[in-house]
Design a protein around this motif. Structure first.
Motif, PDB file in Angstrom:
ATOM      1  N   LYS A 131       0.720  -0.988   0.007  1.00  0.00           N
ATOM      2  CA  LYS A 131       0.079   0.014   0.121  1.00  0.00           C
ATOM      3  C   LYS A 131       0.793   1.311   0.115  1.00  0.00           C
ATOM      4  O   LYS A 131       0.657   2.351  -0.698  1.00  0.00           O
ATOM      5  CB  LYS A 131      -0.937  -0.197   1.207  1.00  0.00           C
ATOM      6  CG  LYS A 131      -2.088   0.875   1.168  1.00  0.00           C
ATOM      7  CD  LYS A 131      -2.979   0.678   2.287  1.00  0.00           C
ATOM      8  CE  LYS A 131      -4.288   1.738   2.161  1.00  0.00           C
ATOM      9  NZ  LYS A 131      -3.786   3.212   2.531  1.00  0.00           N
ATOM     10  N   MET A 137      -9.671   3.899 -12.620  1.00  0.00           N
ATOM     11  CA  MET A 137      -8.836   2.888 -12.753  1.00  0.00           C
ATOM     12  C   MET A 137      -8.746   2.297 -11.241  1.00  0.00           C
ATOM     13  O   MET A 137      -9.026   0.887 -10.942  1.00  0.00           O
ATOM     14  CB  MET A 137      -7.564   3.063 -13.099  1.00  0.00           C
ATOM     15  CG  MET A 137      -7.289   3.507 -14.622  1.00  0.00           C
ATOM     16  SD  MET A 137      -5.705   4.347 -14.956  1.00  0.00           S
ATOM     17  CE  MET A 137      -4.479   3.099 -14.101  1.00  0.00           C
ATOM     18  N   SER A 138      -8.681   3.190 -10.159  1.00  0.00           N
ATOM     19  CA  SER A 138      -8.847   2.770  -8.723  1.00  0.00           C
ATOM     20  C   SER A 138      -9.962   2.029  -8.429  1.00  0.00           C
ATOM     21  O   SER A 138     -10.112   0.872  -7.896  1.00  0.00           O
ATOM     22  CB  SER A 138      -8.740   4.008  -8.031  1.00  0.00           C
ATOM     23  OG  SER A 138      -8.752   3.611  -6.580  1.00  0.00           O
ATOM     24  N   SER A 188     -12.385   0.379 -10.402  1.00  0.00           N
ATOM     25  CA  SER A 188     -12.526  -0.569 -11.065  1.00  0.00           C
ATOM     26  C   SER A 188     -11.704  -1.698 -10.441  1.00  0.00           C
ATOM     27  O   SER A 188     -12.195  -2.851 -10.206  1.00  0.00           O
ATOM     28  CB  SER A 188     -12.079  -0.459 -12.529  1.00  0.00           C
ATOM     29  OG  SER A 188     -12.763   0.445 -13.290  1.00  0.00           O
ATOM     30  N   GLY A 189     -10.378  -1.545 -10.025  1.00  0.00           N
ATOM     31  CA  GLY A 189      -9.580  -2.546  -9.186  1.00  0.00           C
ATOM     32  C   GLY A 189     -10.224  -2.851  -7.804  1.00  0.00           C
ATOM     33  O   GLY A 189     -10.070  -4.169  -7.636  1.00  0.00           O
ATOM     34  N   MET A 190     -10.707  -2.003  -7.272  1.00  0.00           N
ATOM     35  CA  MET A 190     -11.519  -2.156  -5.900  1.00  0.00           C
ATOM     36  C   MET A 190     -12.654  -3.129  -6.034  1.00  0.00           C
ATOM     37  O   MET A 190     -12.878  -3.951  -5.212  1.00  0.00           O
ATOM     38  CB  MET A 190     -11.961  -1.032  -5.298  1.00  0.00           C
ATOM     39  CG  MET A 190     -10.665  -0.196  -4.851  1.00  0.00           C
ATOM     40  SD  MET A 190     -11.185   1.623  -4.324  1.00  0.00           S
ATOM     41  CE  MET A 190     -11.971   1.254  -2.678  1.00  0.00           C
ATOM     42  N   VAL A 222      -4.963  -6.247  -4.111  1.00  0.00           N
ATOM     43  CA  VAL A 222      -5.543  -5.570  -5.073  1.00  0.00           C
ATOM     44  C   VAL A 222      -6.453  -4.493  -4.736  1.00  0.00           C
ATOM     45  O   VAL A 222      -6.354  -3.495  -5.176  1.00  0.00           O
ATOM     46  CB  VAL A 222      -6.050  -6.658  -5.873  1.00  0.00           C
ATOM     47  CG1 VAL A 222      -6.775  -5.670  -7.242  1.00  0.00           C
ATOM     48  CG2 VAL A 222      -5.305  -7.456  -6.693  1.00  0.00           C
ATOM     49  N   TYR A 223      -7.199  -4.768  -3.534  1.00  0.00           N
ATOM     50  CA  TYR A 223      -8.058  -3.785  -3.032  1.00  0.00           C
ATOM     51  C   TYR A 223      -7.118  -2.553  -2.519  1.00  0.00           C
ATOM     52  O   TYR A 223      -7.569  -1.418  -2.794  1.00  0.00           O
ATOM     53  CB  TYR A 223      -8.899  -4.333  -1.883  1.00  0.00           C
ATOM     54  CG  TYR A 223      -9.683  -3.152  -1.175  1.00  0.00           C
ATOM     55  CD1 TYR A 223     -11.212  -2.985  -1.948  1.00  0.00           C
ATOM     56  CD2 TYR A 223      -9.269  -2.882   0.036  1.00  0.00           C
ATOM     57  CE1 TYR A 223     -11.846  -2.096  -1.411  1.00  0.00           C
ATOM     58  CE2 TYR A 223     -10.397  -1.933   0.642  1.00  0.00           C
ATOM     59  CZ  TYR A 223     -11.581  -1.478  -0.152  1.00  0.00           C
ATOM     60  OH  TYR A 223     -12.351  -0.577   0.640  1.00  0.00           O
ATOM     61  N   SER A 257      -5.410  -0.676  -5.264  1.00  0.00           N
ATOM     62  CA  SER A 257      -6.035   0.211  -5.962  1.00  0.00           C
ATOM     63  C   SER A 257      -6.601   1.125  -5.265  1.00  0.00           C
ATOM     64  O   SER A 257      -6.715   2.530  -6.026  1.00  0.00           O
ATOM     65  CB  SER A 257      -7.340  -0.751  -6.464  1.00  0.00           C
ATOM     66  OG  SER A 257      -6.969  -1.900  -7.211  1.00  0.00           O
ATOM     67  N   LEU A 314      -3.972   3.875  -5.351  1.00  0.00           N
ATOM     68  CA  LEU A 314      -3.558   4.179  -6.581  1.00  0.00           C
ATOM     69  C   LEU A 314      -4.437   5.730  -6.866  1.00  0.00           C
ATOM     70  O   LEU A 314      -3.776   6.565  -7.405  1.00  0.00           O
ATOM     71  CB  LEU A 314      -3.860   3.358  -7.767  1.00  0.00           C
ATOM     72  CG  LEU A 314      -3.587   3.755  -9.096  1.00  0.00           C
ATOM     73  CD1 LEU A 314      -1.884   3.983  -9.138  1.00  0.00           C
ATOM     74  CD2 LEU A 314      -4.034   2.514  -9.970  1.00  0.00           C
ATOM     75  N   CYS A 322     -19.033   0.212  -4.415  1.00  0.00           N
ATOM     76  CA  CYS A 322     -18.071   0.925  -5.271  1.00  0.00           C
ATOM     77  C   CYS A 322     -18.400   1.176  -6.853  1.00  0.00           C
ATOM     78  O   CYS A 322     -18.073   2.286  -7.464  1.00  0.00           O
ATOM     79  CB  CYS A 322     -16.894   0.282  -5.369  1.00  0.00           C
ATOM     80  SG  CYS A 322     -16.034   0.111  -3.739  1.00  0.00           S
TER      81      CYS A 322
END
Length: 576
Positions: A395, A417-418, A420-422, A449-450, A453, A456, A517
């Motif tokens: 992180k 992007m952030s 979508s990854g979450m 990944v959470y 993201s 990010l 989200c």
């Protein structure tokens, strides 16, 4: 019989016409060409016409033409101001040191999150707390942080930022000592009040101090250091669980909490002996001489072509405009219930950002990571501490990536992007809890990944966007409302995880967060504007025009078109 050399000397030497050069290039090219000719190793008087000159003469002529072309290019550039451009903008070593010191204050909030992630379950077991009591203990810090933020504004105006840093550290120290020594839930919560107030102080004054000491061209990346400081604190809290995992429950969480005293003590030393007062606060108090001395330390060579004296004058003008803006700005109710569509749209986005960041579940998941790991089948405290430390390192590293991308890709792409990854990560975690068979590696991957993201985009943008969309006349109060909505949502979300899991199960909870989200993503896609590289005037024009398709453009006295806003003495005023 005359030699060839004598015959050539009788011929007219080759001399370019300076007047012709002036007409074809620029008024000064004749004089420039004379300087070129005098600088050549072979005098131009000795160069013969083209049919009679040698190879050496031909090369000299070509060299002269290239040199002349260079002078011509330089003069054309001079007309556009490029050769006289200011020296490159840099950040002094003093600014970096002071930014580092201020960012350390954000470590307090991060450390509380990190240490309670591992110690929270130990507190519950040793003090025999119910799930509701544990939720109150975890989530209440955000509520108390609101009180600290409100107190800090008064403290900063009265005593300055250096004293406020010391006060924040003292509140945090007192709260930690009371928690470590507590034997009942009531005493534990009383110490939590002091910790929350100290966190509220540090959240407010850290970014404020960095903003006021940093040069404009590097302000965004330097303010991002506060988010880096928060993640460093989270990592240190995770690591404390790794160091003391073998201790008994009642002793382990108390020692883990007590290690949090180190950062406030370091902060007190730095604020007393290293950090200087904010030049803006000194100007507000009329201490212009001291402000000039501080600016000379911060910008020993000025900022490009701007001298230190001009920087000081700019701060004076900004302070005067801020005073006028505060006297002319609306009250809190007028901002929240403004009849102007543009203001309402701004507040929708500002509050939406504050709520959305916490509604995505970040604080809840961080506080209860150990519970998630246990539900996934990872029971060993040592393994839990190792995984938490690895997640903290990941992180923290992503924050550095985000700070380098935020001004390159823009706010909207990074936010999408952030989120979508979450969403993908939350569905990955939820899928592991379907059925009886569990795959801890899938949960660990989903958590990684959470968190990555979030760091990010959503995490850093929560502090950037509110400061970029509000005009001067309402910015201070509007940003405060955005932060207030952020903390209130954090309190609700982090105080209800265990209750929601009991009602929905882990699968239902993570699917619910993924749905939230997705709703946030659609909200930002519809309403969030791109603020990268936009001035306040640009954002005011955008909101005025997007909320009024009549596009009330009109000419001003100069004949230029202006939008549905105007510049008043108090700043940018929205008219629609």
């Amino acid at each position: 019989k005359k030699s060839k050399k004598q015959r050539l000397q009788q011929q007219r030497p080759y001399r370019p016409n300076a007047e012709l050069l002036r007409r074809k290039t620029s008024p000064n090219m004749g004089r420039i060409f004379e300087r070129v000719r005098s600088a050549l190793p072979l005098s131009m008087d000795e160069v013969t016409p083209i049919l009679g000159r040698s190879t050496k003469d031909t090369n000299d002529k070509r060299n002269a033409e290239r040199t002349l072309e260079q002078f011509r290019d330089n003069e054309n550039l001079a007309k556009n101001g490029h050769p006289q451009s200011p020296p490159p903008l840099t950040v002094s070593r003093t600014v970096y040191i002071l930014t580092f010191c201020a960012a350390l204050s954000s470590c307090n909030l991060g450390f509380d999150i990190g240490v309670n992630t591992d110690a929270g379950i130990l507190v519950q077991q040793s003090m025999k707390l119910s799930d509701v009591q544990l939720e109150l203990f975890m989530g209440s810090i955000n509520l108390y942080a609101i009180i600290g933020a409100l107190i800090s504004s008064k403290a900063v105006n009265s005593f300055g930022l250096r004293v406020s840093f010391i006060a924040s550290a003292i509140f945090f120290l007192v709260g930690i000592v009371m928690q470590v020594c507590s034997s009942t839930f009531e005493l534990l919560m009383f110490g939590r009040i002091f910790v929350g107030v100290g966190v509220g102080f540090s959240m407010t004054i850290g970014s404020m101090y960095i903003t006021e000491i940093s040069p404009k061209h590097a302000r965004g990346s330097l303010v991002a250091w506060t988010e880096i400081g928060t993640n460093i604190g989270i990592l240190l809290g995770f690591m404390s669980g790794l160091f003391f995992y073998g201790l008994p429950d009642n002793k382990g969480w108390r020692i883990m909490f007590s290690t949090g005293c180190v950062l406030p003590l370091v902060m007190i030393v730095l604020a007393t002996f290293v950090m200087c007062e904010s030049p803006r606060w000194l100007v507000q108090k009329g201490r212009h001489g001291e402000a000039l001395l501080v600016l000379e330390k911060l910008f020993p060579e000025g900022q490009g072509s701007t001298t230190v004296g001009e920087i000081l004058q700019g701060i004076k003008e900004d302070v005067e405009e801020e005073v006028k803006a505060q006297s002319a700005s609306s009250n809190w109710l007028d901002i929240l219930c403004s009849p102007r569509p543009a203001i309402r749209r701004m507040m929708l986005i500002g509050i939406g950002v504050g709520v959305s960041v916490q509604a995505s579940g970040i604080d809840a998941i961080q506080y209860y990571l150990v519970f998630v790991l246990e539900a996934a089948g990872i029971k060993s405290r040592e393994a839990q501490a190792i995984f938490l430390t690895g997640l903290g390192i990941l992180k923290l590293s992503i924050i550095f990536v985000a700070s380098s991308l935020v001004d390159k890709l823009g706010r909207r792409p990074l936010m999408f992007m952030s989120l979508s990854g979450m969403i993908i990560a939350l569905l990955m975690i939820a899928s592991d809890f379907i059925g009886d068979d569990s795959a801890p590696l899938l949960v660990i991957s989903g958590l990684a990944v959470y968190l990555a993201s979030f760091s990010l985009g959503v995490g850093p943008l929560a502090w950037i966007i509110p400061n970029e969309i509000f005009p001067t006349t309402i910015r201070a109060r509007a940003v405060s409302i955005s932060i207030l909505s952020n903390r209130v949502t954090a309190t609700v979300v982090s105080s209800s995880l265990l209750s929601l899991v009991g009602a929905l199960t882990w699968v239902g909870y993570f699917v619910f967060l993924a749905s939230v989200c997705l709703g946030i993503l659609l909200f930002f896609y519809t309403y969030l504007p791109e603020t990268k590289g936009k001035a306040l005037e640009d954002m005011a024009m955008y909101f005025a025009e997007v909320t009024s398709r009549r596009s009330r453009l009109r000419r001003d006295e100069t004949g230029d078109y202006t939008s549905s806003f105007r510049h008043s003495e108090s700043g940018i005023e929205i008219l629609t």
